[in-house]
Scaffold this motif. Structure first.
Motif, PDB file in Angstrom:
ATOM      1  N   TYR A 166      16.030   7.464  13.434  1.00 22.99           N
ATOM      2  CA  TYR A 166      15.956   6.075  13.916  1.00 22.99           C
ATOM      3  C   TYR A 166      17.331   5.411  13.969  1.00 22.99           C
ATOM      4  CZ  TYR A 166      10.918   6.013  14.257  1.00 22.99           C
ATOM      5  OH  TYR A 166       9.617   6.264  14.658  1.00 22.99           O
ATOM      6  N   SER A 167      18.249   5.827  13.127  1.00 22.74           N
ATOM      7  CA  SER A 167      19.624   5.320  13.226  1.00 22.74           C
ATOM      8  C   SER A 167      20.241   5.729  14.561  1.00 22.74           C
ATOM      9  CB  SER A 167      20.471   5.853  12.065  1.00 22.74           C
ATOM     10  OG  SER A 167      20.031   5.322  10.836  1.00 22.74           O
ATOM     11  N   HIS A 168      19.989   6.970  14.962  1.00 21.73           N
ATOM     12  CA  HIS A 168      20.495   7.437  16.257  1.00 21.73           C
ATOM     13  C   HIS A 168      19.808   6.699  17.406  1.00 21.73           C
ATOM     14  CE1 HIS A 168      23.255  10.581  15.117  1.00 21.73           C
ATOM     15  NE2 HIS A 168      22.358  11.109  14.301  1.00 21.73           N
ATOM     16  N   ARG A 169      18.509   6.479  17.275  1.00 19.45           N
ATOM     17  CA  ARG A 169      17.805   5.757  18.338  1.00 19.45           C
ATOM     18  C   ARG A 169      18.382   4.348  18.499  1.00 19.45           C
ATOM     19  NH1 ARG A 169      11.528   3.639  19.409  1.00 19.45           N
ATOM     20  NH2 ARG A 169      12.260   2.007  20.812  1.00 19.45           N
ATOM     21  N   ASP A 179      12.396   1.352   5.462  1.00 23.52           N
ATOM     22  CA  ASP A 179      13.462   2.233   4.988  1.00 23.52           C
ATOM     23  C   ASP A 179      13.417   3.574   5.697  1.00 23.52           C
ATOM     24  OD1 ASP A 179      11.008   2.751   3.782  1.00 23.52           O
ATOM     25  OD2 ASP A 179      11.923   3.564   1.962  1.00 23.52           O
ATOM     26  N   MET A 180      12.269   3.919   6.279  1.00 20.38           N
ATOM     27  CA  MET A 180      12.136   5.152   7.051  1.00 20.38           C
ATOM     28  C   MET A 180      12.232   4.895   8.551  1.00 20.38           C
ATOM     29  SD  MET A 180       9.163   7.542   5.452  1.00 20.38           S
ATOM     30  CE  MET A 180       9.195   8.140   3.773  1.00 20.38           C
ATOM     31  N   PHE A 181      11.522   3.853   9.007  1.00 16.23           N
ATOM     32  CA  PHE A 181      11.295   3.693  10.442  1.00 16.23           C
ATOM     33  C   PHE A 181      12.091   2.557  11.082  1.00 16.23           C
ATOM     34  CE2 PHE A 181       7.177   5.318   8.620  1.00 16.23           C
ATOM     35  CZ  PHE A 181       7.356   6.634   9.019  1.00 16.23           C
ATOM     36  N   HIS A 182      12.850   1.829  10.293  1.00 11.76           N
ATOM     37  CA  HIS A 182      13.795   0.819  10.797  1.00 11.76           C
ATOM     38  C   HIS A 182      13.145  -0.265  11.652  1.00 11.76           C
ATOM     39  CE1 HIS A 182      17.701   3.348  10.214  1.00 11.76           C
ATOM     40  NE2 HIS A 182      16.774   3.708   9.347  1.00 11.76           N
ATOM     41  N   GLY A 183      11.856  -0.506  11.446  1.00 15.68           N
ATOM     42  CA  GLY A 183      11.189  -1.555  12.200  1.00 15.68           C
ATOM     43  C   GLY A 183      10.624  -1.125  13.537  1.00 15.68           C
ATOM     44  N   TYR A 184      10.662   0.171  13.826  1.00 17.84           N
ATOM     45  CA  TYR A 184      10.136   0.665  15.109  1.00 17.84           C
ATOM     46  C   TYR A 184       8.665   1.059  15.014  1.00 17.84           C
ATOM     47  CZ  TYR A 184      14.862   0.806  17.038  1.00 17.84           C
ATOM     48  OH  TYR A 184      16.114   0.469  17.498  1.00 17.84           O
ATOM     49  N   GLU A 239       8.833  12.583  -0.174  1.00 18.00           N
ATOM     50  CA  GLU A 239       9.111  11.264   0.376  1.00 18.00           C
ATOM     51  C   GLU A 239      10.606  11.088   0.648  1.00 18.00           C
ATOM     52  OE1 GLU A 239       8.365   6.504  -0.579  1.00 18.00           O
ATOM     53  OE2 GLU A 239       7.430   8.058  -1.819  1.00 18.00           O
ATOM     54  N   ASP A 240      11.436  11.560  -0.263  1.00 23.34           N
ATOM     55  CA  ASP A 240      12.880  11.456  -0.065  1.00 23.34           C
ATOM     56  C   ASP A 240      13.331  12.269   1.148  1.00 23.34           C
ATOM     57  OD1 ASP A 240      13.124   9.807  -2.246  1.00 23.34           O
ATOM     58  OD2 ASP A 240      13.796  11.388  -3.620  1.00 23.34           O
ATOM     59  N   GLU A 241      12.761  13.474   1.315  1.00 23.78           N
ATOM     60  CA  GLU A 241      13.126  14.324   2.449  1.00 23.78           C
ATOM     61  C   GLU A 241      12.711  13.673   3.767  1.00 23.78           C
ATOM     62  OE1 GLU A 241      11.206  17.980   1.558  1.00 23.78           O
ATOM     63  OE2 GLU A 241      12.777  18.660   0.166  1.00 23.78           O
ATOM     64  N   CYS A 242      11.484  13.150   3.798  1.00 19.66           N
ATOM     65  CA  CYS A 242      10.989  12.529   5.031  1.00 19.66           C
ATOM     66  C   CYS A 242      11.748  11.237   5.336  1.00 19.66           C
ATOM     67  CB  CYS A 242       9.488  12.254   4.927  1.00 19.66           C
ATOM     68  SG  CYS A 242       8.474  13.758   4.887  1.00 19.66           S
ATOM     69  N   ARG A 243      12.109  10.515   4.290  1.00 19.33           N
ATOM     70  CA  ARG A 243      12.885   9.287   4.493  1.00 19.33           C
ATOM     71  C   ARG A 243      14.246   9.625   5.106  1.00 19.33           C
ATOM     72  NH1 ARG A 243      12.855   7.682  -0.179  1.00 19.33           N
ATOM     73  NH2 ARG A 243      11.189   6.113  -0.078  1.00 19.33           N
ATOM     74  N   ALA A 244      14.890  10.655   4.601  1.00 16.97           N
ATOM     75  CA  ALA A 244      16.209  11.040   5.111  1.00 16.97           C
ATOM     76  C   ALA A 244      16.140  11.473   6.568  1.00 16.97           C
ATOM     77  CB  ALA A 244      16.789  12.162   4.246  1.00 16.97           C
TER      78      ALA A 244
END
Length: 257
Positions: free
Chosen positions: A210-213, A236-241, A199-204
């Protein structure tokens, strides 16, 4: 304007058409009749240009969904120090397919010409692949698997399989491919059974993508951005997208509404 965006990001953009045109392939050949029925079609062979970029000492073939996470100098240096080698590659776990997203090349015009000639003259059938070798795939990955694995092993050097993948195992690149646990960011995939480490790896990985997007859209979008406040699917992973599993909000669809 994709060129302007890429140039601002520091890329040198060169626009080429496919190195091989459909009309050059043998009449009624399986490749000619079927290459454009799926995937990137004949455009995928644009990858072969890497072997002819002789203004550069080294070229790197990577996929769109590949992210560099560390310095690749050790792999590049190993190729440069091998006087006989022209390219080095890694295999997927089936040991029968070259990973076309991790090929390092010392451009060589003669090798490029030989590669194109081989592409134009090698037979392919649905039952036995390229030249009856059992190597399948009409596009560049299938052809490169055939060409590199059946060619001169001194010129085209295998760095091993994905089980001991030099680039992925050593943390030099990460690939957002469906075969990997996290899947691609735009798959909006989350699994309740993931271990804490996974989960930590996938979150990172997703957080970085998504930060770049978000930064990209804020700078380049000419219309409204996706309203990320409406979605609460693992923000926390997908930033609302992502609205749900598989519920990706892509910019093109949203801005067309």
């Amino acid at each position: 304007d994709r060129v302007a965006i890429l140039e601002e990001l520091g890329y040198w953009v060169k626009i080429w058409r496919e190195p091989v045109r459909l009309s050059q392939l043998p009449q009624n050949s399986y490749v000619r009749n079927n290459i454009n029925t799926g995937g990137d079609g004949i455009r995928s062979f644009s990858r072969l240009y890497a072997y002819n970029m002789t203004n550069h000492p080294v070229a790197f073939l990577i996929d769109f969904d590949t992210v560099f996470t560390a310095n690749v100098d050790p792999v590049v240096t190993a190729l440069q120090n091998d006087d006989n080698a022209i390219s080095s590659y890694e295999l997927l776990s089936n040991n029968a397919t070259v990973n076309a997203g991790t090929i390092v090349v010392k451009p060589n015009e003669a090798e490029y010409n030989a590669m194109i000639q081989t592409l134009l003259t090698t037979d392919y059938t649905a039952s036995s692949g390229w030249h009856t070798t059992g190597m399948f795939g009409l596009g560049a990955q299938g052809f490169l698997s055939y060409y590199l694995m059946t060619g001169n092993s001194t010129k085209h050097v295998s760095r091993g399989t994905s089980a001991a993948n030099t680039l992925i195992a050593d943390g030099i690149i990460t690939s957002f491919q469906k075969k990997y646990t996290c899947q691609q960011p735009w798959d909006c995939h989350y699994d309740d059974t993931w271990s804490t480490q996974t989960e930590d790896e996938c979150r990172a990985l997703n957080d970085a993508w998504y930060s770049h997007r978000q930064a990209f859209e804020e700078k380049w979008s000419k219309t409204e951005l996706v309203d990320t406040t409406k979605n609460n699917f693992h923000n926390d992973m997908f930033h609302g997208y992502c609205s749900e599993e598989g519920g990706y909000n892509d910019a093109a669809t949203y801005q067309a509404l």
